[in-house]
Design a protein around this motif. Structure first.
Motif, PDB file in Angstrom:
ATOM      1  N   MET A   1       0.844  -1.192   0.000  1.00 35.46           N
ATOM      2  CA  MET A   1       0.000   0.000   0.000  1.00 35.46           C
ATOM      3  C   MET A   1       0.879   1.242   0.000  1.00 35.46           C
ATOM      4  N   LYS A   2       0.678   2.070  -1.009  1.00 37.52           N
ATOM      5  CA  LYS A   2       1.498   3.267  -1.105  1.00 37.52           C
ATOM      6  C   LYS A   2       0.695   4.510  -0.772  1.00 37.52           C
ATOM      7  N   GLY A   3       1.431   5.547  -0.348  1.00 36.58           N
ATOM      8  CA  GLY A   3       0.826   6.853  -0.159  1.00 36.58           C
ATOM      9  C   GLY A   3      -0.069   6.918   1.067  1.00 36.58           C
ATOM     10  N   LEU A   4      -0.896   7.982   1.130  1.00 40.47           N
ATOM     11  CA  LEU A   4      -1.730   8.190   2.305  1.00 40.47           C
ATOM     12  C   LEU A   4      -3.115   8.688   1.886  1.00 40.47           C
ATOM     13  N   THR A   5      -4.123   7.822   2.073  1.00 39.93           N
ATOM     14  CA  THR A   5      -5.501   8.203   1.748  1.00 39.93           C
ATOM     15  C   THR A   5      -6.408   7.736   2.877  1.00 39.93           C
ATOM     16  N   GLU A   6      -7.601   8.274   2.917  1.00 35.33           N
ATOM     17  CA  GLU A   6      -8.535   7.867   3.969  1.00 35.33           C
ATOM     18  C   GLU A   6      -8.884   6.385   3.836  1.00 35.33           C
ATOM     19  N   LYS A   7      -8.971   5.936   2.596  1.00 34.61           N
ATOM     20  CA  LYS A   7      -9.301   4.536   2.336  1.00 34.61           C
ATOM     21  C   LYS A   7      -8.231   3.632   2.953  1.00 34.61           C
ATOM     22  N   LEU A  42      14.272  23.490   9.118  1.00 37.76           N
ATOM     23  CA  LEU A  42      14.875  22.168   9.268  1.00 37.76           C
ATOM     24  C   LEU A  42      15.453  21.677   7.940  1.00 37.76           C
ATOM     25  N   PRO A  43      16.238  20.585   7.960  1.00 40.10           N
ATOM     26  CA  PRO A  43      16.839  20.105   6.714  1.00 40.10           C
ATOM     27  C   PRO A  43      15.795  19.862   5.628  1.00 40.10           C
ATOM     28  N   ASP A  44      16.194  20.078   4.405  1.00 44.19           N
ATOM     29  CA  ASP A  44      15.317  19.936   3.253  1.00 44.19           C
ATOM     30  C   ASP A  44      15.025  18.454   2.993  1.00 44.19           C
ATOM     31  N   ILE A  45      13.749  18.095   2.909  1.00 45.89           N
ATOM     32  CA  ILE A  45      13.423  16.705   2.593  1.00 45.89           C
ATOM     33  C   ILE A  45      12.483  16.648   1.382  1.00 45.89           C
ATOM     34  N   SER A  46      12.663  17.636   0.493  1.00 40.95           N
ATOM     35  CA  SER A  46      11.760  17.686  -0.656  1.00 40.95           C
ATOM     36  C   SER A  46      11.943  16.483  -1.588  1.00 40.95           C
ATOM     37  N   GLU A  47      13.103  15.801  -1.458  1.00 39.06           N
ATOM     38  CA  GLU A  47      13.308  14.603  -2.279  1.00 39.06           C
ATOM     39  C   GLU A  47      12.425  13.434  -1.840  1.00 39.06           C
ATOM     40  N   LEU A  48      11.919  13.534  -0.618  1.00 37.79           N
ATOM     41  CA  LEU A  48      11.082  12.445  -0.097  1.00 37.79           C
ATOM     42  C   LEU A  48       9.671  12.597  -0.638  1.00 37.79           C
ATOM     43  N   ASN A  49       9.259  11.634  -1.474  1.00 35.05           N
ATOM     44  CA  ASN A  49       7.935  11.696  -2.068  1.00 35.05           C
ATOM     45  C   ASN A  49       7.040  10.655  -1.405  1.00 35.05           C
ATOM     46  N   LEU A  50       6.128  11.128  -0.567  1.00 34.41           N
ATOM     47  CA  LEU A  50       5.343  10.202   0.227  1.00 34.41           C
ATOM     48  C   LEU A  50       4.463   9.283  -0.619  1.00 34.41           C
ATOM     49  N   ALA A  51       4.073   9.785  -1.789  1.00 35.96           N
ATOM     50  CA  ALA A  51       3.233   8.967  -2.661  1.00 35.96           C
ATOM     51  C   ALA A  51       3.981   7.707  -3.094  1.00 35.96           C
ATOM     52  N   TYR A 178      13.466  -4.458  18.767  1.00 33.36           N
ATOM     53  CA  TYR A 178      14.358  -4.238  17.629  1.00 33.36           C
ATOM     54  C   TYR A 178      13.537  -4.031  16.366  1.00 33.36           C
ATOM     55  N   TYR A 179      13.842  -2.973  15.632  1.00 38.29           N
ATOM     56  CA  TYR A 179      13.070  -2.628  14.445  1.00 38.29           C
ATOM     57  C   TYR A 179      13.931  -2.777  13.212  1.00 38.29           C
ATOM     58  N   ARG A 180      13.444  -3.596  12.294  1.00 41.65           N
ATOM     59  CA  ARG A 180      14.165  -3.837  11.059  1.00 41.65           C
ATOM     60  C   ARG A 180      13.231  -3.455   9.916  1.00 41.65           C
ATOM     61  N   LEU A 181      13.703  -2.568   9.062  1.00 44.41           N
ATOM     62  CA  LEU A 181      12.898  -2.191   7.901  1.00 44.41           C
ATOM     63  C   LEU A 181      13.557  -2.814   6.695  1.00 44.41           C
ATOM     64  N   ASN A 182      12.927  -3.848   6.153  1.00 44.76           N
ATOM     65  CA  ASN A 182      13.595  -4.625   5.117  1.00 44.76           C
ATOM     66  C   ASN A 182      13.102  -4.350   3.701  1.00 44.76           C
ATOM     67  N   ALA A 183      11.847  -3.887   3.559  1.00 46.30           N
ATOM     68  CA  ALA A 183      11.292  -3.713   2.219  1.00 46.30           C
ATOM     69  C   ALA A 183      11.776  -2.403   1.600  1.00 46.30           C
ATOM     70  N   PRO A 184      12.200  -2.449   0.332  1.00 48.27           N
ATOM     71  CA  PRO A 184      12.652  -1.208  -0.307  1.00 48.27           C
ATOM     72  C   PRO A 184      11.512  -0.210  -0.437  1.00 48.27           C
ATOM     73  N   GLY A 185      11.810   1.068  -0.271  1.00 57.35           N
ATOM     74  CA  GLY A 185      10.817   2.115  -0.470  1.00 57.35           C
ATOM     75  C   GLY A 185       9.705   2.115   0.553  1.00 57.35           C
ATOM     76  N   ALA A 186       9.932   1.467   1.699  1.00 57.19           N
ATOM     77  CA  ALA A 186       8.854   1.359   2.678  1.00 57.19           C
ATOM     78  C   ALA A 186       9.015   2.364   3.807  1.00 57.19           C
ATOM     79  N   GLY A 187       7.916   2.532   4.538  1.00 59.28           N
ATOM     80  CA  GLY A 187       7.964   3.363   5.724  1.00 59.28           C
ATOM     81  C   GLY A 187       7.755   2.499   6.955  1.00 59.28           C
ATOM     82  N   GLN A 188       8.344   2.901   8.065  1.00 57.30           N
ATOM     83  CA  GLN A 188       8.101   2.180   9.317  1.00 57.30           C
ATOM     84  C   GLN A 188       7.579   3.193  10.328  1.00 57.30           C
ATOM     85  N   PHE A 189       6.461   2.849  10.960  1.00 55.71           N
ATOM     86  CA  PHE A 189       5.761   3.813  11.828  1.00 55.71           C
ATOM     87  C   PHE A 189       5.384   3.162  13.151  1.00 55.71           C
TER      88      PHE A 189
END
Lengths: 441, 256
Positions: A1-7, A42-51, A178-189
């Motif tokens: 699931m990518k991005g952020l929507t109400e669904k 704060l540092p520029d994070i415009s390269e981060l595309n949440l979609a 211990y938190y491991r983020l293994n999937a490419p392009g993923a977010g951990q929350f």
């Protein structure tokens, strides 16, 4: 699931079988995300595309409390990180999260018998038994509207741990997640909620890592810590995210009368970090201490620090930050000492030391002091230095190569922090420094 | 084992307007044989400690001339390579090494030489062979908060643990009380008996020589070797001082 929507948010809540008050929290987060702006300083994070970020990645397994039932591939990843080897020896319990979900959670029986609760956060949120306790504390210290990435966190949080230590209970060995983020392009929350009740004590250890991909990964976790009257809490973190990670994490603690918190932090990885653990000293005589080390190398911008809010009299805080920069890395240390009006006998001391290893690298210290009552003793020191040529010559003259000598001196610079960590973590930290400085572990 | 010829060095002037480089050593010649104890004498500022620093490879000094140690051209080697060959030095003022213990220094050096892991008790054992303090003293951050005397004793235990073949002792006894000088003199004599190590001793008060047999004494003055003699010269310096000897020699040489 990518991005952020109400669904997506509703779907996630449903899949996790959450009570409706949790969904409401998520929706508050979603609403705040669209209205809040990024702070411009704060540092520029415009390269981060949440979609493009995978907000939820379910590992191909269910949560278990038997290590042998964790799928082999995931088990091997954690085994290589020394987990849960450490559990057998000197931990009271271990949680392990892989991408968006906890895959292993276990607490030693004798610890559980004392009434200590250590659960995956989802289980705690669903539990009738803990509902009142959890509801009173979850996303209360850091509400969804706190800042842009806390809003994101609230909307899509997944995984993390809930810890409750009953009054006058001393947890002898640390609990570790211990938190491991293994999937490419993923977010951990992940969300960590810790309540240490009156007169109790706890040491919690948090470890984070991820393999390197050439797409951006995002970590926007949240930690809320409640330290009761005369309780003691130690929170240790060694963070070694890979250098494609945006680490936008929020940590906050509130300490009641006579309580104490000690934060020990090593920040090594990530492309951009923005992390300022905050302590609210809410009761008379409460204490906060923060010791942290960060190492920023090529392509890294680590914006870290600590904040202490003195709301009560006779409270005391110490912030000791060590930062190292090399190969064009950028490190910024932001600290805040705030003393509320009408309190007395407050003491606060901040010391930021940085070590600059070459001329391309940048180190900033931005201390903020806000004292609104008379008679508070608030002091701040900052110093910047290079490795001493004389010390290098001294070590070399004892038969130690230049690279090794540099590594030893840099490790030496961070000793104040590593001596506060459990031995395996201190070793890991030293190895991370050695890898950066000498190119070998 | 050490052959020094025409050793010269300059340091950059620290004057803000820049200016000339200052020549500190103007062509120093001497040699040290195996199992020898050589004393380097000279007034303050004559260049004694500079000889030591140049031989060890202190990057502050730009050095020319030749220094051969066990057949190798020392001046081309980094300080750690010199140390690995067996040339070591005790510093006059050992610097504070924050966050690094003496034990860690010895271990790192031993492990590099052996190219492998060395257990900690083996390292401690080596240090205690010539250590005057207890094992925990050497676990402290090296030289941090040490008294003058503690630094010197630490320096001896540390360098001897690394098994030198030639050890330069730069003012090892300055700031030491009589008992400590005596103790160190005994340690040096014992180590020499056991290993046949050579010493180049730079000293003012010479108490440290008590248990050693001096084979050669070299007097330097204004960056050059003024005279080379035997143990008798040390005795005379102790009794009459260096100025008297310098005056006498220049008289007899007919230098005005």
């Amino acid at each position: 699931m990518k991005g952020l929507t109400e669904k997506l948010v509703r779907g996630l809540s449903k899949a996790k079988n959450e009570p409706s008050w949790v969904l409401e929290m998520r929706l508050r987060g979603l609403k705040a995300w669209s209205s809040l702006e990024m702070p411009s300083y704060l540092p520029d994070i415009s390269e981060l595309n949440l979609a493009e970020i995978e907000t939820y990645v379910k590992p191909k397994t269910e949560m278990v409390s038997n290590w042998d039932k964790v799928p082999k591939e995931i088990r091997e990843t954690f085994d290589s990180l020394g987990i849960p080897e450490a559990e057998k020896e000197n931990l009271a319990g271990v949680g392990a999260q892989y991408d968006s979900e906890i895959v292993y959670h276990n607490i030693k029986r004798e610890v559980e018998k004392t009434g200590v609760v250590y659960l995956p956060i989802e289980e705690a949120l669903r539990s009738k038994k803990y509902e009142k306790l959890v509801r009173e504390h979850f996303l209360k210290l850091v509400p969804p509207e706190d800042h842009k990435f806390q809003a994101l966190h609230a909307a899509v949080f997944s995984g993390g741990s809930f810890i409750y230590v009953p009054p006058e209970t001393e947890v002898e060995f640390p609990l570790q997640s211990y938190y491991r983020l293994n999937a490419p392009g993923a977010g951990q929350f992940e969300h960590t909620l810790i309540i240490v009740d009156e007169g109790a004590s706890l040491h919690f250890i948090e470890g984070c890592s991820a393999p390197k991909y050439n797409v951006a990964n995002l970590h926007a976790g949240c930690v809320e810590v409640y330290v009761g009257k005369n309780a003691k809490m130690k929170f240790s973190t060694v963070e070694s995210w890979s250098k494609n990670m945006y680490n936008l994490n929020t940590k906050r603690a509130i300490v009641e009368e006579g309580g104490e918190i000690l934060w020990v932090t090593g920040n090594f990885g990530s492309k951009v970090s923005m992390l300022y653990p905050t302590t609210v000293l809410n009761g008379t005589g409460a204490k906060a201490e923060y010791i942290g080390v960060s190492l920023a190398s090529s392509g890294q911008n680590l914006d870290t620090g600590a904040k202490v809010i003195h709301l009560a009299s006779d409270t005391c805080s110490t912030i000791d930050m060590r930062s190292i920069v090399k190969d064009g890395g950028i490190s910024t240390t932001r600290t805040l000492a705030y003393v509320a009006p009408g309190v007395s006998g407050v003491k606060s001391y901040t010391n930021c030391k940085s070590l600059i290893l070459d001329s391309e690298s940048v180190s900033n210290a931005i201390p903020e002091v806000k004292v609104l009552s008379d008679g508070a003793e608030v002091a701040h020191e900052a110093s910047v230095g290079k490795l001493s040529e004389e010390a290098l010559f001294y070590l070399q003259s004892k038969g130690i190569s230049e690279e090794k000598a540099r590594g030893m001196l840099v490790s030496g610079f961070t000793t104040e922090v590593s001596k506060e960590l459990p031995v395996e973590y201190a070793m890991e930290m030293n190895n991370l420094i050695k890898m950066e400085i000498e190119g070998t572990a | 084992m050490l052959e020094v010829t025409g050793l010269r060095t300059t340091v950059k002037s620290s004057s803000p307007v820049g200016g000339a480089e200052k020549e500190i050593l103007k062509g120093v010649d001497f040699s040290i044989g195996a199992n020898e104890t050589v004393v380097l004498l000279g007034r303050n500022g004559a260049g004694k400690s500079t000889v030591a620093s140049c031989l060890m490879g202190d990057p502050k000094f730009k050095v020319s001339g030749s220094a051969r140690f066990l057949g190798k051209n020392l001046l081309k080697l980094s300080p750690d390579k010199r140390a690995k060959l067996g040339l070591l030095m005790t510093f006059q003022n050992p610097i504070e090494i924050h966050g690094v213990s003496t034990t860690e220094i010895v271990r790192a050096s031993m492990e590099e030489k052996k190219k492998g892991f060395i257990p900690i008790d083996k390292v401690r054992e080596k240090i205690l062979e010539n250590g005057t303090e207890n094992v925990w003293f050497y676990e402290r951050e090296a030289n941090v908060g040490f008294s003058g005397g503690e630094r010197k004793k630490n320096e001896i235990a540390l360098t001897l643990a690394l098994r030198p073949k030639l050890l330069i002792l730069d003012e090892i006894d300055s700031g030491l009380d009589l008992d400590s000088s005596e103790e160190i003199s005994k340690i040096l004599a014992k180590y020499q008996r056991e290993t046949g190590c050579s010493y180049l001793i730079i000293s003012h008060n010479l108490k440290v020589l008590r248990h050693l047999k001096v084979d050669k004494a070299i007097l330097i003055e204004k960056g050059s070797v003024y005279m080379t003699s035997d143990a008798g010269l040390v005795k005379r310096v102790e009794k009459e001082g260096i100025r008297a000897i310098l005056n006498e020699v220049s008289d007899s040489r007919g230098v005005s």
